[in-house]
Design an enzyme around this catalytic site. Structure first.
Site, PDB file in Angstrom:
ATOM      1  N   CYS A  96       0.698  -1.232  -0.078  1.00 46.47           N
ATOM      2  CA  CYS A  96      -0.050  -0.051   0.174  1.00 46.47           C
ATOM      3  C   CYS A  96       0.809   1.216  -0.012  1.00 46.47           C
ATOM      4  O   CYS A  96       1.644   1.468  -0.662  1.00 46.47           O
ATOM      5  CB  CYS A  96      -1.261   0.013   1.061  1.00 46.47           C
ATOM      6  N   HIS A 194      -3.587  -4.998  -0.395  1.00 46.76           N
ATOM      7  CA  HIS A 194      -3.693  -5.462   0.931  1.00 46.76           C
ATOM      8  C   HIS A 194      -3.534  -6.949   0.609  1.00 46.76           C
ATOM      9  O   HIS A 194      -4.666  -7.726   1.048  1.00 46.76           O
ATOM     10  CB  HIS A 194      -4.449  -4.901   1.938  1.00 46.76           C
ATOM     11  N   GLU A 196      -2.661  -9.193   3.046  1.00 42.08           N
ATOM     12  CA  GLU A 196      -2.846  -9.711   4.197  1.00 42.08           C
ATOM     13  C   GLU A 196      -4.714  -9.473   4.669  1.00 42.08           C
ATOM     14  O   GLU A 196      -4.946 -10.087   5.530  1.00 42.08           O
ATOM     15  CB  GLU A 196      -2.108  -8.921   5.361  1.00 42.08           C
TER      16      GLU A 196
END
Lengths: 212, 251
Positions: A96, A194, A196
């Site tokens: 990001c 992202h 994650e």
């Protein structure tokens, strides 16, 4: 039956020394907990650090970032890590804002970046809602980071600024226009999305990074 | 193409889900973490946790819950309910929440929106607005709708955008609980006036209501609670239906 993958992961999670360790750069501008947990779900205990020596000695490095570019860059400079990151030799993954700071420049706060990726980060126009929030597709996947990731997979994105298409682009996403949602230059990788927070596909990308 | 988001909302009291949630496969239907993981597996794009506890320990209980959720689930989530300061937000984000949602505290202290946006970035600041029509005017309400304000929905929404909100969660109290569909007219007007994403909330009863709110209401995301919790609508089926209607969704 013995699950070898699991044993390997557990072995990797408690290495005897710095070699092979996964370090998440902790400079006060990141969604660090989420990233740490995502690796923990993969069986890896990541180390959080702002220590230059520890980062240099790491097997792999995550460069996170959330928030505003100029203040994040100021925090990075305060730790001296702005000088260290571009010199790293091991695989580095910017996520990001981390990816954006690895570029030459960002119009957000007129911020000079680390200059790893040869591209300038700019803002989406008012033709679209800003920030872009949600799941969008990644296409034209080109790097070993994205091995086995299907074209048009959906990834979670939250951002107002983007890297335009460029030579170092390894994934494209369309929002207002086609832009670079992932970049690579040698051992440096950057993703606007992202991983994650992007379900099982995101987890696969993190696994790919671990096996680089 | 950016997809439309489907967001189940979990009401939390003292660290537990409140409404009788009817998930057969769950060992403990009152455990928000287990429920969240189930929703993540079945294709929810995002989750909202709304804390309605009123105890002294609520801040710590909520922070602990956020940590447990972040540890387990791999999709983004928003936390709301009783958040009134930069310190409140700091701990929730540190513990792994992706966004926070503020409501009454934003009305009482609009500067809080600016402060949160400056410190953490607009992308994590959701302003929730509850409103209902009074004499034809959409009026903002507080405290779960119990207290009326002088604020006009559309003026307030524009103000929160200017102050740095990254997203608006609009609940129509006229529609909430009716299962007669979302407030699509007001939602469409919000989308036209504002340049940040709008989450539709209140009124989901059928799959058609979701189609309507994405097409007629121009919503970027749709939030619902009981229709998901009680299996009246299952998310995989809903997404297929939306896809068949040419609405972009993540499957």
């Amino acid at each position: 039956m013995i699950d070898n993958t699991k044993i390997d992961k557990e072995a990797e999670s408690t290495p005897p020394s710095g070699a092979g360790r996964l370090v998440i750069i902790n400079y006060g501008a990141g969604n660090i907990q989420s990233i740490k947990f995502a690796f923990k779900r993969l069986g890896i205990d990541a180390v959080l650090s702002d220590d230059a020596e520890e980062i240099k000695a790491a097997g792999k490095v995550i460069f996170p970032g959330v928030g505003e570019a100029s203040s994040a860059m100021a925090k990075l400079k305060a730790t001296g890590l702005d000088k260290i990151i571009p010199t790293l030799k091991q695989p580095v993954l910017g996520i990001c804002l981390g990816m954006q700071l690895m570029c030459n420049h960002s119009t957000e706060g007129d911020t000079t970046g680390l200059g790893i990726f040869n591209v300038d980060v700019v803002k989406f126009s008012k033709e679209v809602k800003v920030p872009q929030i949600g799941w969008n597709e990644i296409t034209d996947l080109q790097s070993e980071l994205l091995t086995s990731i299907p074209e048009n997979s959906h990834m979670y994105l939250v951002h107002s600024f983007y890297a335009p298409k460029c030579a170092e682009m390894i994934a494209t996403t369309h929002y207002e226009l086609d832009y670079a949602s992932a970049l690579q230059k040698k051992n440096f990788y950057g993703v606007q999305f992202h991983p994650e927070k992007s379900g099982v596909v995101g987890e696969q990308i993190l696994k790919n990074f671990l096996s680089l | 193409m950016l997809t439309k988001r489907i967001i189940p909302c979990l009401d939390i009291k003292n660290g537990r889900t409140v409404k009788g949630v009817n998930f057969v496969a769950l060992r403990d239907a009152g455990d928000p973490v287990e429920l969240a993981a189930k929703y993540a597996e079945t294709g929810a794009d995002e989750l909202v946790f709304l804390d309605i506890s009123a105890t002294e320990e609520r801040r710590k209980t909520l922070a602990d819950l956020v940590l447990r959720v972040a540890e387990k689930i791999n999709i983004p989530f928003t936390v709301g309910g009783g958040i009134s300061s930069v310190e409140d937000v700091d701990i929730l984000l540190q513990n792994g929440a992706d966004k926070v949602s503020i409501n009454s505290s934003a009305v009482k202290n609009p500067q809080l929106i600016n402060e949160l946006a400056a410190k953490f970035g607009s992308q994590c600041v959701v302003v929730a607005i509850d409103a209902k029509q009074i004499n034809g005017k959409w009026t903002v309400h507080l405290v779960g709708g119990k207290v009326s304000t002088e604020l006009d929905l559309f003026e307030w929404a524009q103000e929160v955008e200017q102050r740095g909100a990254g997203e608006i969660l609009f609940t129509s109290m006229d529609h909430d609980g009716t299962k007669n569909g979302f407030a699509d007219e007001a939602l469409a007007k919000l989308s036209e006036l504002l340049n940040i994403p709008i989450i539709a909330s209140g009124g989901a009863g059928t799959m058609q209501h979701f189609t309507d709110t994405f097409i007629n209401g121009k919503a970027d995301a749709a939030l619902a609670a009981s229709v998901f919790h009680f299996h009246e609508i299952d998310i995989p089926e809903l997404k297929l239906e939306l896809k068949n209607k040419n609405i972009p969704v993540r499957i």
